[in-house]
Design a protein around this motif. Structure first.
Motif, PDB file in Angstrom:
ATOM      1  N   GLY A  63       0.563  -1.210  -0.010  1.00 53.06           N
ATOM      2  CA  GLY A  63      -0.100  -0.067   0.208  1.00 53.06           C
ATOM      3  C   GLY A  63       0.709   1.212   0.078  1.00 53.06           C
ATOM      4  O   GLY A  63       0.561   2.185   0.750  1.00 53.06           O
ATOM      5  N   MET A  64       1.794   1.204  -0.872  1.00 48.80           N
ATOM      6  CA  MET A  64       2.671   2.357  -1.099  1.00 48.80           C
ATOM      7  C   MET A  64       2.801   2.818  -2.470  1.00 48.80           C
ATOM      8  O   MET A  64       3.052   1.868  -3.175  1.00 48.80           O
ATOM      9  CB  MET A  64       4.067   1.976  -0.579  1.00 48.80           C
ATOM     10  CG  MET A  64       4.077   1.905   1.057  1.00 48.80           C
ATOM     11  SD  MET A  64       4.336   3.562   1.768  1.00 48.80           S
ATOM     12  CE  MET A  64       4.611   2.966   3.320  1.00 48.80           C
ATOM     13  N   LEU A  65       2.926   4.147  -2.815  1.00 46.03           N
ATOM     14  CA  LEU A  65       3.129   4.402  -3.986  1.00 46.03           C
ATOM     15  C   LEU A  65       4.818   4.826  -4.006  1.00 46.03           C
ATOM     16  O   LEU A  65       5.041   5.466  -3.054  1.00 46.03           O
ATOM     17  CB  LEU A  65       2.247   5.672  -4.452  1.00 46.03           C
ATOM     18  CG  LEU A  65       2.730   6.208  -5.833  1.00 46.03           C
ATOM     19  CD1 LEU A  65       1.519   6.358  -6.576  1.00 46.03           C
ATOM     20  CD2 LEU A  65       3.883   7.307  -6.075  1.00 46.03           C
ATOM     21  N   CYS A  66       5.383   3.766  -4.926  1.00 40.66           N
ATOM     22  CA  CYS A  66       6.936   4.342  -4.793  1.00 40.66           C
ATOM     23  C   CYS A  66       7.283   5.012  -6.463  1.00 40.66           C
ATOM     24  O   CYS A  66       6.590   4.748  -7.331  1.00 40.66           O
ATOM     25  CB  CYS A  66       7.653   3.012  -4.736  1.00 40.66           C
ATOM     26  SG  CYS A  66       7.044   2.018  -3.373  1.00 40.66           S
ATOM     27  N   ALA A  67       7.927   6.029  -6.094  1.00 37.46           N
ATOM     28  CA  ALA A  67       8.573   6.451  -7.457  1.00 37.46           C
ATOM     29  C   ALA A  67      10.252   6.509  -7.268  1.00 37.46           C
ATOM     30  O   ALA A  67      10.808   6.557  -6.275  1.00 37.46           O
ATOM     31  CB  ALA A  67       8.198   8.010  -7.379  1.00 37.46           C
ATOM     32  N   GLY A  68      10.738   6.490  -8.383  1.00 42.57           N
ATOM     33  CA  GLY A  68      12.169   6.437  -8.472  1.00 42.57           C
ATOM     34  C   GLY A  68      12.711   6.184 -10.005  1.00 42.57           C
ATOM     35  O   GLY A  68      11.866   6.521 -10.925  1.00 42.57           O
ATOM     36  N   ARG A  69      13.921   5.935 -10.225  1.00 46.68           N
ATOM     37  CA  ARG A  69      14.435   5.504 -11.452  1.00 46.68           C
ATOM     38  C   ARG A  69      15.025   4.334 -11.658  1.00 46.68           C
ATOM     39  O   ARG A  69      15.424   3.739 -10.869  1.00 46.68           O
ATOM     40  CB  ARG A  69      15.768   6.512 -11.676  1.00 46.68           C
ATOM     41  CG  ARG A  69      15.486   7.866 -12.017  1.00 46.68           C
ATOM     42  CD  ARG A  69      16.764   8.605 -12.250  1.00 46.68           C
ATOM     43  NE  ARG A  69      17.770   8.714 -11.076  1.00 46.68           N
ATOM     44  CZ  ARG A  69      18.937   7.948 -11.101  1.00 46.68           C
ATOM     45  NH1 ARG A  69      19.259   7.103 -12.149  1.00 46.68           N
ATOM     46  NH2 ARG A  69      19.524   8.142  -9.956  1.00 46.68           N
ATOM     47  N   VAL A  70      14.785   3.773 -12.929  1.00 46.88           N
ATOM     48  CA  VAL A  70      15.666   2.683 -13.238  1.00 46.88           C
ATOM     49  C   VAL A  70      16.412   3.023 -14.483  1.00 46.88           C
ATOM     50  O   VAL A  70      16.062   3.513 -15.591  1.00 46.88           O
ATOM     51  CB  VAL A  70      14.639   1.679 -13.805  1.00 46.88           C
ATOM     52  CG1 VAL A  70      15.360   0.177 -14.646  1.00 46.88           C
ATOM     53  CG2 VAL A  70      13.559   1.008 -12.588  1.00 46.88           C
ATOM     54  N   GLY A  71      17.698   3.157 -14.362  1.00 46.10           N
ATOM     55  CA  GLY A  71      18.750   3.887 -15.098  1.00 46.10           C
ATOM     56  C   GLY A  71      18.136   5.231 -15.483  1.00 46.10           C
ATOM     57  O   GLY A  71      17.915   6.036 -14.370  1.00 46.10           O
TER      58      GLY A  71
END
Ligand code: HPA
Length: 282
Positions: A63-71
């Motif tokens: 129940g978490m919105l996760c944001a970030g990068r892949v490359g």
């Protein structure tokens, strides 16, 4: 019915926490949530802080919105989904993926845990969903149609976006992972199937069975956002072995498949991200 202003309010709150606009959305299924914790520049936002967002109650769904990068690819990821069998209204069950679309995602990659029906499948296999059978008895588009979101009668010929399917095959090659392919049958749950139901599903052309993903595919198709999905075959379906099915086993197999699953998903995100950037440039 979910309205565009409700979705945009959720997207506005999320955007406030994000360093960049995501181009690829990801939904992580049972036992597969760990992938998001490996994102570079990870930002996490509890669903409770997002207006309108339903909260999943199932073990293995964070129940978490996760944001970030892949490359170089900016990703927004739903770590945990709301299932229909939890009693969520249909519109609520697809609220999360609709928000991913409103955040600007040009592709959404879905994942799930599923029971294997095809005779050659084994627990731990990864399966690209090439088509589905909606046997949930419901459809998230039932009710008044909001033309601002999409049309009344969406085509489903290419519900599993052909370009994303090609990119998944290429990603499996990149990651050195074997990727099976097949048809996913979605049932409402929360019971697992009876052996007779599994025999019926095999006759109907299903290769795997689960309790999610199809409503999200339909909602994204409605909004014109390319989507596709991969199943982690966590168990052989009911009656194909002598053993009873158990959610703890589903989660355990999903976790045991984590290295291959993560490598495949990361490679798929990279490819989809390149595609999304190319698409936005044209
Ligand atoms: N049936 C339905 N859903 C599932 C299964 C199954 O065997 N395994 C994981 N999710």
């Amino acid at each position: 019915m979910t309205t565009l202003p409700e979705l945009d309010e959720a997207a506005r709150v999320i955007r406030h926490h994000l360093p960049a606009r995501p181009s690829v959305g990801v939904v992580l299924g049972s036992g597969l949530g760990g992938w998001a914790d490996e994102l570079a520049d990870l930002v996490k936002l509890p669903y409770a802080d997002i207006p309108g967002m339903p909260r999943p109650a199932v073990a293995g769904h964070a129940g978490m919105l996760c944001a970030g990068r892949v490359g170089d690819v900016q990703v927004a990821c739903l770590q945990g989904r709301a299932h229909l069998y939890e009693g969520h209204a249909l519109a609520k069950a697809v609220f999360g993926v609709r928000v991913l679309a409103r955040l600007g995602c040009r592709a959404v990659l879905l994942t799930n845990a599923a029971g294997g029906i095809h005779h050659s499948f084994a627990a731990g296999d990864l399966m690209l969903i090439t088509d589905h059978l909606n046997l949930m008895g419901v459809n998230p588009l039932v009710g008044p149609n909001d033309e601002a979101l999409g049309k009344r009668f969406p085509d489903m010929t290419y519900a599993h976006d052909p370009r994303l399917l090609e990119l998944a095959r290429a990603a499996a090659n990149d990651a050195g992972v074997t990727l099976r392919e097949g048809v996913y049958a979605a049932l409402l749950g929360p019971t697992y199937e009876t052996p007779a139901e599994i025999r019926m599903l095999r006759t109907l052309g299903a290769d795997a069975v689960g309790m999610s993903t199809v409503p999200e595919i339909i909602a994204l198709r409605h909004m014109g956002v390319p989507a596709a999905a991969i199943s982690c075959i966590t168990n052989l379906a009911a009656g194909l072995t002598q053993r009873e099915l158990d959610h703890a086993e589903v989660e355990e197999t999903a976790r045991a498949s984590r290295a291959r699953f993560s490598a495949l998903l990361s490679a798929w995100v990279r490819r989809a991200g390149e595609g999304a950037a190319a698409g936005s440039a044209s």
